[in-house]
Design a protein around this motif. Structure first.
Motif, PDB file in Angstrom:
ATOM      1  N   ARG A 120      26.156 -49.277  29.739  1.00  0.00           N
ATOM      2  CA  ARG A 120      25.397 -48.036  29.526  1.00  0.00           C
ATOM      3  C   ARG A 120      24.836 -47.526  30.854  1.00  0.00           C
ATOM      4  O   ARG A 120      24.284 -48.320  31.639  1.00  0.00           O
ATOM      5  CB  ARG A 120      24.266 -48.344  28.547  1.00  0.00           C
ATOM      6  N   LYS A 123      20.296 -43.404  28.711  1.00  0.00           N
ATOM      7  CA  LYS A 123      19.502 -44.039  27.659  1.00  0.00           C
ATOM      8  C   LYS A 123      20.426 -44.492  26.538  1.00  0.00           C
ATOM      9  O   LYS A 123      21.525 -43.961  26.397  1.00  0.00           O
ATOM     10  CB  LYS A 123      18.503 -43.022  27.081  1.00  0.00           C
ATOM     11  N   ARG A 124      19.943 -45.407  25.711  1.00  0.00           N
ATOM     12  CA  ARG A 124      20.764 -45.824  24.571  1.00  0.00           C
ATOM     13  C   ARG A 124      21.082 -44.615  23.687  1.00  0.00           C
ATOM     14  O   ARG A 124      20.182 -43.872  23.307  1.00  0.00           O
ATOM     15  CB  ARG A 124      20.040 -46.867  23.724  1.00  0.00           C
ATOM     16  N   THR A 475      17.755 -48.840  18.883  1.00  0.00           N
ATOM     17  CA  THR A 475      17.358 -48.002  20.018  1.00  0.00           C
ATOM     18  C   THR A 475      15.965 -48.364  20.532  1.00  0.00           C
ATOM     19  O   THR A 475      15.469 -47.743  21.464  1.00  0.00           O
ATOM     20  CB  THR A 475      17.388 -46.506  19.628  1.00  0.00           C
ATOM     21  N   GLU A 477      14.008 -50.879  22.584  1.00  0.00           N
ATOM     22  CA  GLU A 477      14.282 -51.995  23.500  1.00  0.00           C
ATOM     23  C   GLU A 477      13.256 -53.109  23.378  1.00  0.00           C
ATOM     24  O   GLU A 477      13.485 -54.220  23.863  1.00  0.00           O
ATOM     25  CB  GLU A 477      14.395 -51.480  24.930  1.00  0.00           C
ATOM     26  N   CYS A 482      18.873 -56.406  24.552  1.00  0.00           N
ATOM     27  CA  CYS A 482      20.213 -56.104  25.061  1.00  0.00           C
ATOM     28  C   CYS A 482      21.204 -56.217  23.911  1.00  0.00           C
ATOM     29  O   CYS A 482      21.244 -57.240  23.221  1.00  0.00           O
ATOM     30  CB  CYS A 482      20.561 -57.095  26.171  1.00  0.00           C
ATOM     31  N   HIS A 483      21.964 -55.179  23.715  1.00  0.00           N
ATOM     32  CA  HIS A 483      22.953 -55.165  22.625  1.00  0.00           C
ATOM     33  C   HIS A 483      24.342 -55.133  23.240  1.00  0.00           C
ATOM     34  O   HIS A 483      24.692 -54.205  23.966  1.00  0.00           O
ATOM     35  CB  HIS A 483      22.711 -53.931  21.730  1.00  0.00           C
ATOM     36  N   PHE A 496      25.511 -47.070  20.530  1.00  0.00           N
ATOM     37  CA  PHE A 496      24.105 -47.372  20.824  1.00  0.00           C
ATOM     38  C   PHE A 496      23.946 -48.742  21.505  1.00  0.00           C
ATOM     39  O   PHE A 496      22.860 -49.313  21.505  1.00  0.00           O
ATOM     40  CB  PHE A 496      23.279 -47.314  19.532  1.00  0.00           C
ATOM     41  N   ASP A 498      24.415 -51.576  24.850  1.00  0.00           N
ATOM     42  CA  ASP A 498      24.215 -51.605  26.307  1.00  0.00           C
ATOM     43  C   ASP A 498      25.503 -51.973  27.035  1.00  0.00           C
ATOM     44  O   ASP A 498      25.746 -51.515  28.137  1.00  0.00           O
ATOM     45  CB  ASP A 498      23.120 -52.616  26.648  1.00  0.00           C
TER      46      ASP A 498
END
Ligand code: SF4
Length: 971
Positions: A120, A123-124, A475, A477, A482-483, A496, A498
């Motif tokens: 990313r 932003k998410r 969304t 954080e 961390c996704h 959505f 990272d």
């Protein structure tokens, strides 16, 4: 008489050529697979005979769980995969596939697929990405997880799987990491049915021998969809050709119902009532297998617990059961279920004629996944198998574990001793799998947070109920640090994330899997075709992404390399599990992993390989599948020898069950065991049946449990016996005059996958309409025009869809398939354009894509346009002629987890009306405040742990990545 002989005798000799093993050659012989020649099909159409040479490399399909065999045709001139066809050596699919198997080629060549690791950049959800190297992704994610582990934050790392691929690999990884971090999609899929089956037999799934049954009773559209449906469909039709009666219970006239002898469109949620009415008739008619029930059912416990007034002798069982089920008459079934009492009697007579042993049944998803109390559907259905003695028989239904083989992986780590309450909360001690749908709700109400969250071929924003609550959690954080999306395709959820890390489809990865498709066991081997092809050409490939398209990788190697990054110096005790066995200090290779697994864990494979002068790994690379020798009939009757009992130091308990001291059945001694629990089973080995120690079933009594002491002891005594629980959408609770109806949103189209349909242009071209099925009488009453726009209002919002008048649905029920309603927020990137429209997304204080922050505090999703032609490297994207992207109805469903099974109860109590002024097709509105309210209402229905012994959950219950026994004790 064999089926072939029967067909020939019936004068249908030509048909017999279609049977497996016929002399008609449908498939290239295996000895020619490495150099197969055929004519170019396009040139052939123009009268030109152009020879093409192929290497045929077997793999297995990844487009549903069935794992059917595929043969990839690699063109030797272009070095590319030209097509996929069936693998005739696969014991389950036998060379045949559904439409989704060959459509793998679309996924491989999809011009919009993700080819490189992405990180990313904005932003998410903003849609800004930068390409990174795999080394960077591994370094950043690995060091992050390593830090969490060093700080004791194991619970903050979670792996959440949508489509699993391998039966044991991830268990191994998570045990090696020492954490209870597995999460699954199961409670949007099958937790309900599993609990019903497990209550009877310990095993959580059925394995019907449909080909040899006299009656095939399906509570699902199993002939066209569902688990293992292609392998099962072949066998259901074989059974039908041999004269079996096929009965299909479904409120909707599915393709399966249309092929059945009986279509029973009962009121949703009343299936258990129907089964018990049939059970009672079997008992009354005397058409039940007394000997089987006497021998294998815990009838004595049933009598002692429920009928102290009767002498505890088997002769009293039918009286006690008929008394117990006195109200389940055909006439009452007519009222409750809405089908003719005469039909109920007729079906009971057919089933009675299947005694002994010839009733195959199947329930998966469908009613068990739709209704509160749906787990009783599978429990009462299996009751019919028990009564007819159709358990483990030819033509009956076996426990899945007898027809599935899970190998023990090499270097198998010791089980972890952790318990994660985000996935296994105390409110649901009897759930069969993780409470995955509640993850965002738990995060939002402060039960925990995630440092690193992997979604793996999983798209919860689109697939799960209450997707906007998922979006809110993903969304934030503070809730999800961390996704990482491991995915072969762009999806609503990956947008959505990272990190978006491209993972392979069926021909780009390794997996070993096995499923209960028929009476017999097999394993299938998925393999990265281009890597195997390169090696056939003498090339060396170190990592699969070197051979796959772009830098698409496979998870197996990814987890090995990531584990090295998590524990670079080995101080965490993780790295050692991912080191080579032959060369410690270097990474384990996949060839080494599978060499060990195939050599040491698969009965019969080393001998079969040797007979062909191959190693077991070479054999599997050549054939792609292996049928494990042995007869799996009546496994419960197998004798356990004195030496086996002695070797395990098993001792006999008061009920005649032989147990290893300190294991699940003896949970009072848990503190002494220090967790030396076996992964599977409950520590018992067998049961005394008339003086002989037999294998039995993995229940505490090792018998089939009509009366479940587990239900009684864990707070649900009213459900100790199979019964009917009125659904949350039971028709008697609805006000039809006010427009209330039952919404059935769960059926699938056999030509669509889940998220990955969007990667397949052929499948999109086949299935691209999303109507709301509605009976004409309902349409008239509700004032809905043919094809008119309809507003469907749920507890938390509404969606706008188009009606389809059809008599193929029960009046009072409306239905829309899942697998549609795809969207993306950007014209260029996101869920592929074969199925997705472009949408604007607006929420409280935020807007995504073309959406602004909503003015009413609600979430809105509005289609800007449906499916259109689009620019891509594939000229077919300019030829798209369909336009319906469907309606993302799941967004408007609150979570409704069944208080026992944890299964999301998919059916919705809705109000249906003509669209309102300003409504547009595809509009969605949701209030996530109400979603949280409904979540709490369902939570209040539960009866939390601890149970007996202060445990979180019964020790004998199966669960993924089972921890040490000590973790079961509540603090
Ligand atoms: S049933 Fe179809 S989608 Fe499922 S594995 Fe078989 S071919 Fe693939």
């Amino acid at each position: 008489m064999s089926l072939r002989e029967e067909i020939t005798a019936a004068g249908m000799g030509e048909l017999s050529k279609l049977l497996p093993g016929s002399s008609l050659t449908n498939y290239p012989p295996v000895e020619k697979w490495q150099d197969w020649v055929e004519l170019d099909s396009k040139d052939w159409a123009h009268g030109k005979k152009t020879k093409r040479r192929f290497s045929l490399i077997p793999t297995t399909c990844f487009n549903c769980e069935a794992c059917c065999g595929l043969l990839a045709y690699v063109d030797k001139e272009t070095g590319e995969i030209q097509k996929f066809e069936g693998n005739p050596h696969h014991p389950a699919s036998r060379g045949r596939n559904c439409a989704k198997g060959p459509a793998t080629i679309n996924q491989v060549h999809d011009a919009d697929r993700i080819l490189f690791p992405l990180k990313r950049a904005g932003k998410r959800g903003e849609g800004k990405w930068e390409r990174i190297e795999w080394s960077q992704a591994l370094e950043e994610i690995g060091s992050r997880i390593g830090k969490a582990f060093k700080e004791g934050r194991h619970k903050e790392v979670m792996y959440h799987v949508g489509r699993p691929g391998d039966d044991s690999y991830m268990e191994r990884v998570l045990h090696a990491w020492g954490l209870d971090g597995h999460n699954s999609h199961t409670n949007i899929c099958s937790s309900g049915a599993r609990v019903g089956y497990a209550a009877w037999m310990g095993f959580d799934r059925p394995s019907g021998d449909h080909a040899n049954a006299k009656v095939i009773f399906l509570i699902s559209s199993h002939l066209e969809a569902g688990h293992y449906f292609n392998p099962h469909a072949q066998r259901i039709i074989e059974g039908k050709m041999r004269g079996a009666k096929v009965i299909c219970v479904d409120p909707r006239l599915s393709n399966t119902a249309s092929m059945s002898d009986y279509w029973l469109p009962v009121w949703p949620g009343t299936e258990a009532f129907l089964c018990l009415a049939i059970a009672r008739l079997l008992l009354q008619n005397g058409t039940w297998d007394r000997e089987f029930v006497r021998r294998w059912v815990n009838w004595d416990v049933f009598l002692r617990e429920t009928r102290p007034d009767l002498e505890c002798t088997f002769e009293n069982v039918d009286k006690a059961l008929i008394d117990l089920y006195a109200e389940y008459t055909p006439e009452k079934a007519e009222h409750i279920c809405g089908i003719d009492a005469r039909k109920v009697r007729e079906i009971a007579e057919h089933i009675g004629r299947a005694v002994p042993g010839r009733l195959s049944t199947h329930n998966w998803r469908a009613s068990a996944a739709g209704n509160e109390g749906g787990w009783q559907t599978s429990r009462t259905l299996f009751f019919l198998n028990v009564l007819t003695g159709s358990v483990g028989t030819e033509g009956g239904t076996s426990p899945n574990g007898w027809n599935k083989f899970i190998p023990v992986p090499p270097k198998n780590p010791h089980p972890h001793g952790d318990w994660n309450e985000l996935t296994w909360p105390k409110e649901y001690p009897l759930t069969h799998h993780e409470l995955s749908i509640l993850l965002p709700h738990f995060l939002k109400e402060g039960r925990g947070k995630l440092d690193t969250y992997f979604t793996r071929v999983y798209n919860p924003i689109w697939t799960n109920p209450d997707g906007f609550t998922w979006l809110e959690a993903l969304t934030n954080e503070d809730l999800v640090g961390c996704h990482v999306a491991l995915t072969p395709i762009w999806s609503e959820t990956a947008w959505f994330a990272d990190y978006v890390l491209p993972m392979g489809v069926a021909s780009e990865r390794h997996d070993v899997a096995s499923y209960e498709t028929h009476m017999g066991r097999w394993i299938g081997f998925r393999q990265p075709v281009m890597k195997v092809y390169a090696e056939q050409q003498g090339k060396t490939i170190n990592r699969t992404y070197e051979a796959n398209p772009g830098e698409v990788w496979e998870e197996h190697e990814f987890w090995i390399d990531l584990s090295w990054k998590i524990d670079p110096d080995g101080s965490l005790g993780i790295r050692e599990h991912f080191e080579s066995i032959a060369k410690p200090g270097t990474p384990l290779s996949i060839d080494e992993y599978y060499s060990h697994l195939f050599e040491n864990s698969i009965p019969g494979l080393p001998d079969a390989a040797k007979a062909e002068g191959l190693t077991p790994l070479q054999y599997m690379r050549k054939h792609g599948a292996f049928a494990i020798p042995g007869n799996q009939e009546k496994v419960h009757e197998r004798v356990v020898t004195p030496s086996e009992l002695e070797a395990a130091k098993a001792v006999r308990d008061a009920e005649g069950v032989y147990r290893v001291p300190g294991t699940a059945g003896m949970h009072d001694t848990i503190d002494d065991v220090h967790g030396h629990m076996p992964f599977i089973g409950d520590g018992s080995l067998g049961v005394d049946i008339e003086g002989e120690i037999r294998f039995g079933f993995p229940t505490p009594s090792r018998k089939l449990e009509l009366f479940s002491p587990t239900m009684r002891d864990w707070g649900w005594p009213e459900y100790s016996l199979p019964t009917w629980i009125p659904s949350h959408v039971h028709w008697e609770k609805l006000d039809f005059e006010r427009g209330e109806r039952i919404l059935l949103p769960t059926f699938r189209l056999p030509t669509l996958i889940h998220t990955r349909s969007a990667q397949s242009k052929w499948l999109a071209e086949l299935s691209h309409a999303h109507p709301l099925w509605m009976h004409p009488s309902d349409a008239e009453k509700l004032g809905i025009e043919p094809n008119g726009l309809v507003r469907v209002t749920t507890q938390t919002g509404y969606f706008v869809i188009r009606a389809w008048r059809t008599e193929g649905i029960r009046p009072g029920v409306v239905a829309a398939s899942h697998h549609m309603g795809r969207w993306r927020l950007d014209e260029q990137t996101g869920t592929p354009g074969w199925t997705a429209g472009v949408a604007a997304l607006s929420g409280p204080g935020v807007g995504y894509g073309a959406g602004d922050a909503s003015s009413d505090g609600q979430w809105h999703l509005n289609q800007i346009h449906g499916v259109q032609t689009f620019e891509s490297g594939d000229p077919d994207s300019q030829r798209v002629w369909w336009s319906d992207a469907g309606v993302h109805q799941n967004l408007t469903f609150p979570v409704q987890p069944d208080p026992i099974s944890g299964m999301h109860c998919w059916l919705q109590h809705v109000t249906v009306s003509a669209a309102q002024p300003g409504d547009r097709y595809g509009d969605i509105a949701v209030d996530t405040g109400k979603s949280m309210q409904v979540f709490h209402e369902w939570l209040a229905k539960t009866r939390p742990a601890p149970g007996p012994g202060g445990l979180r959950r019964p020790l004998h219950f199966a669960r993924p990545v089972k921890p040490l026994a000590t973790a079961y004790k509540m603090p």
